[in-house]
Scaffold this active site. Sequence first.
Site, PDB file in Angstrom:
ATOM      1  N   TYR A   1       4.359   3.668  -1.313  1.00 38.70           N
ATOM      2  CA  TYR A   1       4.787   4.153  -2.628  1.00 38.70           C
ATOM      3  C   TYR A   1       5.642   3.130  -3.373  1.00 38.70           C
ATOM      4  O   TYR A   1       5.495   2.938  -4.576  1.00 38.70           O
ATOM      5  CB  TYR A   1       5.558   5.465  -2.491  1.00 38.70           C
ATOM      6  CG  TYR A   1       4.703   6.617  -1.997  1.00 38.70           C
ATOM      7  CD1 TYR A   1       3.374   6.748  -2.392  1.00 38.70           C
ATOM      8  CD2 TYR A   1       5.227   7.575  -1.143  1.00 38.70           C
ATOM      9  CE1 TYR A   1       2.599   7.796  -1.945  1.00 38.70           C
ATOM     10  CE2 TYR A   1       4.458   8.638  -0.688  1.00 38.70           C
ATOM     11  CZ  TYR A   1       3.145   8.742  -1.090  1.00 38.70           C
ATOM     12  OH  TYR A   1       2.382   9.777  -0.640  1.00 38.70           O
ATOM     13  N   THR A   2       6.562   2.466  -2.675  1.00 35.01           N
ATOM     14  CA  THR A   2       7.392   1.486  -3.399  1.00 35.01           C
ATOM     15  C   THR A   2       6.557   0.269  -3.787  1.00 35.01           C
ATOM     16  O   THR A   2       6.742  -0.292  -4.859  1.00 35.01           O
ATOM     17  CB  THR A   2       8.608   1.032  -2.557  1.00 35.01           C
ATOM     18  OG1 THR A   2       8.141   0.512  -1.319  1.00 35.01           O
ATOM     19  CG2 THR A   2       9.577   2.160  -2.316  1.00 35.01           C
TER      20      THR A   2
ATOM     21  N   SER B   1       0.807  -1.225   0.000  1.00 38.05           N
ATOM     22  CA  SER B   1       0.000   0.000   0.000  1.00 38.05           C
ATOM     23  C   SER B   1       0.840   1.275   0.000  1.00 38.05           C
ATOM     24  O   SER B   1       0.312   2.370  -0.167  1.00 38.05           O
ATOM     25  CB  SER B   1      -0.943   0.012   1.211  1.00 38.05           C
ATOM     26  OG  SER B   1      -0.190   0.021   2.405  1.00 38.05           O
TER      27      SER B   1
ATOM     28  N   CYS C   1      17.769   4.413  -1.519  1.00 37.22           N
ATOM     29  CA  CYS C   1      17.703   5.286  -2.703  1.00 37.22           C
ATOM     30  C   CYS C   1      18.859   6.282  -2.732  1.00 37.22           C
ATOM     31  O   CYS C   1      19.536   6.429  -3.761  1.00 37.22           O
ATOM     32  CB  CYS C   1      16.365   6.011  -2.759  1.00 37.22           C
ATOM     33  SG  CYS C   1      15.940   6.933  -1.263  1.00 37.22           S
TER      34      CYS C   1
END
Lengths: 54, 351
Positions: B14-15, B12, B149
């Site tokens: 973002y990734t 659920s 990231c």
Amino acid sequence: METECPECAGTVSIAAPEKGEIVECPECGVELEVVSVSPPALALAPEEEEDWGE
Amino acid sequence: MGRITASIAGGSGYTGGELLRLLLAHPRVEVGQVTSERRAGKRVVGVHPNLRKRTNLAFSRIDDLQRCDVLFLALPHGASGERMDRFLEIAPVVIDLSADFRLREAEEYPRWYGHPHPHPDLLKRFVYGIPELHRAEMRSANAISSAGCLATAAILGLYPLFAEELVDRAKPVVVEVKTGSSGAGAEEGLASHHPERSGVMRSFKPTGHRHTAELEQELTGPSGERPTIAFSATAVEAVRGVLATSHVFLRKPTTERDLWKVYRSCYGTEPFIRLVKENSGVFRYPEPKILTGSNYCDVGFELDEENNRVVVMAAIDNLMKGASGQAVQAMNIRFDFPEEAGLEFAGLHPI
């Protein structure tokens, strides 16, 4: 003709080179002038400095 | 062509949403289940509206996960560490996007994450998830830990200089990263509240950022010599994107042409790394904006001859090369699919 970019040492290929022709290096995008066809040689053809914004 | 089944635990955020977008379009993948404890039974497009008409999936519970060929873990940090034994039983290949298995040495976890590792015995089973550094190990790995990231951008920018032993290890490498807001995840908080976040240039971690540990690990030399990394992170006005600017002092003088050769020899055949250093145009150096939605890492540099310093710039979309895109790239390598499969999007310009 295939030769080396004097800026980045990348390979520049030109199908039918003519002396004085301006080409773009496909790697670093610098403009280059064909200064000799045989042997193949390119020289930097500096563009006018532009105001890039700061 | 056969397809494999892929499921996502923790879908659920973002990734998770980005993984689902990529996997639904992947020519060799059938998406099995996507889990969310809070949203179990509800349609996934309720939180990932860009996927309307792409899927009718509803969220499952993590305890209802069925066997699959590859299981992606997009859970909050700490959550996969505790349940990894079970995840490894569900799928022969597990790709964890959290930080729980990124560091090989258990003693690094108290130092950087403030707690002992719950499963130190499993750490060595994981391959660190930057394909450009670990492709050969990935081909046979059953457990892959996707890189952070900010760490991905910084490491990919710096790696060629370290690999060629050009760096003066007596001096610190100063790394300043700029990041958009999606890197902070989908959980809301005061810092991400629009009036507070909008327009910021906020130093949020001038020292002590956890991704420093990944740089130290991956840039350590063959004889165990660790680099000194001085890492700072700044939040800027963007939703997606990371730009890492690193200052590297060299052991001996060099030329720009030689640096071109170093970077070209390291990355010339890499499908997702582009060398960006041009003399004209607007986008002369790496710029995250035009990488939105793509899996590219653009790397550029400039030599400061007077100080024997190289400034290295590396840009990515943090949700793509910095997370879900890189995880799909790892899956492609592991299952011997074309490395670019499902990752062909070139980004947008203008945007």
